[in-house]
Design an enzyme around this catalytic site. Structure first.
Site, PDB file in Angstrom:
ATOM      1  N   LYS A  81       0.821  -1.219   0.000  1.00 60.79           N
ATOM      2  CA  LYS A  81       0.000   0.000   0.000  1.00 60.79           C
ATOM      3  C   LYS A  81       0.852   1.265   0.000  1.00 60.79           C
ATOM      4  CE  LYS A  81      -0.882  -0.058   5.031  1.00 60.79           C
ATOM      5  NZ  LYS A  81      -0.712   1.266   5.600  1.00 60.79           N
ATOM      6  N   ASP A  82       2.153   1.157   0.301  1.00 61.38           N
ATOM      7  CA  ASP A  82       3.033   2.325   0.269  1.00 61.38           C
ATOM      8  C   ASP A  82       3.628   2.592  -1.111  1.00 61.38           C
ATOM      9  OD1 ASP A  82       2.682   2.686   3.014  1.00 61.38           O
ATOM     10  OD2 ASP A  82       4.449   1.497   3.535  1.00 61.38           O
ATOM     11  N   ARG A 130      -9.275   6.392   6.370  1.00 63.13           N
ATOM     12  CA  ARG A 130      -9.966   5.887   7.559  1.00 63.13           C
ATOM     13  C   ARG A 130     -10.861   6.961   8.154  1.00 63.13           C
ATOM     14  NH1 ARG A 130      -4.367   3.125   9.537  1.00 63.13           N
ATOM     15  NH2 ARG A 130      -4.742   1.001   8.789  1.00 63.13           N
ATOM     16  N   CYS A 244      -0.989   7.557  -2.329  1.00 57.42           N
ATOM     17  CA  CYS A 244      -1.143   6.626  -1.206  1.00 57.42           C
ATOM     18  C   CYS A 244      -1.882   7.251  -0.022  1.00 57.42           C
ATOM     19  CB  CYS A 244       0.233   6.144  -0.727  1.00 57.42           C
ATOM     20  SG  CYS A 244       1.262   5.425  -2.004  1.00 57.42           S
TER      21      CYS A 244
END
Length: 319
Positions: A81-82, A130, A244
């Protein structure tokens, strides 16, 4: 290939060292060669700015890639994910091993579940993705929460809960699993509540494109289903022209009829960090058998999301 030790480039964090150590063991098994870890400090490790402020994209990756290109390490391990969605021509993603649990988890005081947190609960996360989804869920279900931007490693983040500064923090299940601390999670967030980051839970093993023997050896660790899923997720991210740290969630999963895998479902979400505006869509199609088909799945869903106004939601930064 000689018996000379292979040099694995890794970030210095406890989590990075744990997951790189696990990859090192697997690479040692498939190559028959010793593997040594080479610790590298990245900009994202030393900067105290939020990921949204420093841009997120590549901040944990660039130093590792530079070491690869200079020949200081033979291969590197990243949290997928980075990784920026554009792959440099000089480097190749040699393997994407089987994915860990992609979900997010809550670590809350008094072993509370997310929906049991008190009114006004302060929830720490460094992720606009989030924040957007937690705030949207709270709005839709009559919960009163405050999302608080934080940085730091697992110990630092959980420490905010232990010392009473926050009621809860959000972390990736995969990370806690890899460092043997998943029992500290007090609640697993359903992907129906919070879609993970594209590629969350997966690792990327990268090496120089001209090391054919090493690419072939590392390829034995590749999990085709995981690679197809994360390729679809990352092509969605790329087509949205988001980095990202953008408030984008995506998850591709395989659907079966109890016996056979029939289709792949890709879900995507983008929203403002306060949760007031969200675009969330999904698509289902045949399981992609090629890179191009997996990419097409992600691009197709991204086009639908853009048509519904997704682009206007991604300029929002964590406040």
């Amino acid at each position: 290939m000689s018996e000379k030790a292979l040099r694995l480039g890794t970030r210095r964090s406890k989590l990075a060292m744990a997951q790189s150590g696990q990859v090192a063991q697997a690479v040692g098994r498939v190559t028959g060669r010793p593997v040594e870890l080479v610790e590298i400090t990245t900009y994202g490790d030393v900067s105290r700015e939020s990921l949204a402020q420093i841009g997120g994209t590549g901040v944990f990756v660039t130093a590792l890639r530079d070491a690869l290109l200079r020949g200081e390490v033979d291969f590197a391990v990243h949290s997928l994910k980075d990784l920026p969605t554009t792959q440099p021509a000089e480097l190749v993603l040699a393997a994407v091993p089987r994915r860990e649990d992609p979900r997010d988890v809550i670590v809350a005081r008094d072993a509370l579940k997310f929906t049991d947190l008190p009114r006004g609960a302060r929830i720490g996360t460094g992720s606009p993705r989030r924040m957007a989804q937690l705030n949207a869920y709270a709005r839709g279900h009559g919960l009163d929460i405050e999302t608080v931007p934080i940085r730091g490693n697992v110990d630092t983040r959980i420490g905010y809960v232990r010392d009473g500064r926050l009621d809860a923090v959000v972390l990736a299940a995969a990370g806690l699993n890899r460092i043997g601390r998943i029992d500290e999670a007090t609640d697993f967030l359903s992907v129906d509540t919070v879609l993970p980051a594209p590629g969350q839970g997966a690792l990327a093993i990268e090496c120089a494109a001209d090391h054919a023997d090493l690419i072939a050896a590392l390829g034995e660790l590749d999990d085709p289903s995981t690679r197809a899923a994360v390729t679809a997720e990352r092509s969605l991210l790329a087509a949205l022209e988001a980095g990202c740290s953008a408030p984008v969630g995506a998850l591709a999963d395989l659907l079966d009829d109890g016996q056979f895998v029939k289709e792949m479902r890709l879900r995507g979400v983008v929203g403002t960090t306060d949760g007031t505006r969200m675009v969330q869509l999904s698509t289902t199609g045949p399981v992609p058998q090629t890179h191009d088909r997996a990419t097409a799945l992600g691009r197709g869903l991204a086009a639908e999301m853009l048509a519904q106004g997704a682009a206007g939601l991604m300029g929002e930064q964590a406040q």
